[in-house]
Design a protein around this motif. Sequence first.
Motif, PDB file in Angstrom:
ATOM      1  N   VAL A 184     -30.145 -19.939  -5.642  1.00  0.00           N
ATOM      2  CA  VAL A 184     -30.212 -18.532  -5.253  1.00  0.00           C
ATOM      3  C   VAL A 184     -28.924 -18.142  -4.535  1.00  0.00           C
ATOM      4  CG1 VAL A 184     -31.384 -16.909  -3.726  1.00  0.00           C
ATOM      5  CG2 VAL A 184     -32.710 -18.365  -5.252  1.00  0.00           C
TER       6      VAL A 184
ATOM      7  N   LEU B 234     -26.356 -17.683  -7.145  1.00  0.00           N
ATOM      8  CA  LEU B 234     -26.599 -16.449  -7.881  1.00  0.00           C
ATOM      9  C   LEU B 234     -26.085 -15.256  -7.092  1.00  0.00           C
ATOM     10  CD1 LEU B 234     -30.236 -17.085  -9.158  1.00  0.00           C
ATOM     11  CD2 LEU B 234     -28.266 -16.681 -10.610  1.00  0.00           C
ATOM     12  N   ILE B 235     -26.343 -15.274  -5.794  1.00  0.00           N
ATOM     13  CA  ILE B 235     -25.898 -14.156  -4.958  1.00  0.00           C
ATOM     14  C   ILE B 235     -24.376 -14.164  -4.826  1.00  0.00           C
ATOM     15  CG2 ILE B 235     -25.950 -13.182  -2.630  1.00  0.00           C
ATOM     16  CD1 ILE B 235     -28.836 -14.219  -2.404  1.00  0.00           C
TER      17      ILE B 235
ATOM     18  N   THR C 290     -27.066 -12.510  -9.903  1.00  0.00           N
ATOM     19  CA  THR C 290     -28.405 -12.008  -9.609  1.00  0.00           C
ATOM     20  C   THR C 290     -28.645 -10.628 -10.222  1.00  0.00           C
ATOM     21  OG1 THR C 290     -29.881 -11.333  -7.852  1.00  0.00           O
ATOM     22  CG2 THR C 290     -27.564 -11.270  -7.351  1.00  0.00           C
TER      23      THR C 290
END
Lengths: 443, 211
Positions: free
Chosen positions: A87, A90-91, A96
């Motif tokens: 995550v 992704l950010i 994202t």
Amino acid sequence: MNEEYDAIVLGTGLKECILSGMLSVSGKKVLHIDRNKYYGGESASITPLEELFQRFNVESPGEKYGRGRDWNVDLIPKFLMANGQLVKLLIHTGVTRYLEFKSIEGSYVYKGGKIAKVPVDQKEALASDLMGMFEKRRFRNFLVYVQDFKEDDPKTWKDFDPSKSNMQALYDKFGLDKNTQDFTGHALALFRDDEYLNEPAANTIRRIKLYSDSLARYGKSPYLYPMYGLGELPQGFARLSAIYGGTYMLDKPIDEIVLGEGGKVVGVRSGDEVAKCKQIYCDPSYVPDRVRKKGKVIRCICILDHPVANTKDALSTQIIIPQKQVGRKSDIYVSLVSYTHQVAAKGWFVGMVSTTVESDQPENEIKPGLDLLEPIAQKFITISDYLEPIDNGIDSQIFISESYDATTHFETTCLDVLDIFKRGTGEDFDFSKIKHELGDEDQ
Amino acid sequence: MATVRIPKQKVILCGDYGVGKSSLFRRFTNNTFVTDTDRKSTLGLDHIDRDYTVGDKQIKLQLWDTGGMERVASVTSSYYKFAEGAILVFAMDNAASFHSLSQHLLDIVTYAENAKIFICGNKSDLAEREPQVSDAEVEAFCEQCHSLISATYKTSCKTSDGVEEMFRDISRILVDANRSKMELQALEQHSFKIDSAAEADTNEESSQCIC
């Protein structure tokens, strides 16, 4: 193709796509090739359903399972930890924005033939039917300790040195019994075996915190799953790479990795075309002579028309069967996703059972997991070698990823990617530089 | 959904390499044009939002470019996901780019089955004297596709003719199409985007879109 690149990436599995994206973003000229016609390699989600049946040489199901193209079936089951490394990646990279997620509804652990919700906060600990009265209190005290624990503040360690003393010692300090240790180590800290007991406690505490921080983010469970299946993840990173100038070629067989002086890579050949490069990043299937077998993983894809029993009809679930519960050395993982994630036709579910192979009858090994999913409409079993590179790639400048392991989350996947990135570029990937503006630009 | 938000509509550009998708994207982004395809000018940019007003409704058109993936490979299927509109672009001076529209159309109906589909004949300035694709051919194509095509346009990114008009018209059609759908959607449980800003937001309805 006949050009010179900083790096050539072979295979469009998740690890390779993340690396390709990270390299392109940092200004490298990247050529990304896959021998298949589709993106994702082993990390692809297979669609339509007929394609999956064909892959396993099973006769096409006809209309039985609804419309074939409503299905996107993962070959390797995994979830994202809401506060985990993937995550963050992704950010950081802005990928994202290509994806939408749903929380996995339930996180369960197997005990004595039944499943129980994984307790993570004090309230749940006291309500859980996993433990007896007195054990609940001891477990609650343990959770409070972990919650308050700060690695840079020895006062919160309470006369316990987590960098020197091992996890077994910490369990003993709180008087937790074997059962509680079992679900703590396997369902909260997500260890695959019991080796962690003899290692410094700090790592385990970190992992329990990751679980509870992830849970705090979106509720219900610490796990996320992308709409349309995991195959969306490599595609998102591939798009990132392309947007930053990376060149993509699919359906392109690689015939030779061309080596120069001292065994250092100088390019790849496909037919009579040669692309020059300084480095190669690839999955094990492109370099069979540079990897060795570390073990085997068995995975069973199951098509169901019902949720898992005793999960309050959750449309998505993870169940961990700790090794000791079924007399094994490694855990069995069961996961379930469904039409609500656009991976199955309306009313249908996709269950997965996976584990590290320990015997010569792997299909028997996953039986406790399959029993939880019964009745199963259709099963597809794969047994694949778990491969790892024979060297760190520094001399040849060929950096090889490890096969995907049996864990049901992406933490080990990310660790491998970050390690490869460091070996290849000589730099750590700095998470602290997460670009907040990427989240803002959509506003 | 208590907050009043301008509905966002993802619109994707599809078509052969070199028909002017990035030029349309650039016109949409900052109303400029470069003759030689200078990819650097869009490097790192993949979608851009612009607001349009249709009657009393506002709409945010979010236009997506392919990133040049179609040059030697195919565009990822995830590019099409969640698209509400798709613009099929061909170059009016290039008959081949028109003939491959059916392939692109197939991709759209496969991966973005709910998207409204538009056809855009670009490079109208080059085709003034000797158009390689006649209006009749475009009409015949639309007929073959039954009612799949919502509208057709002619544009020139070089002169900017027709570009703004096209985006305005697409906004109008999407607003009309979405009136009833949005009310329906509000009832369903939504997926969400991960967003660093929304961290630790313990909003109980975190299943809503927080993008």
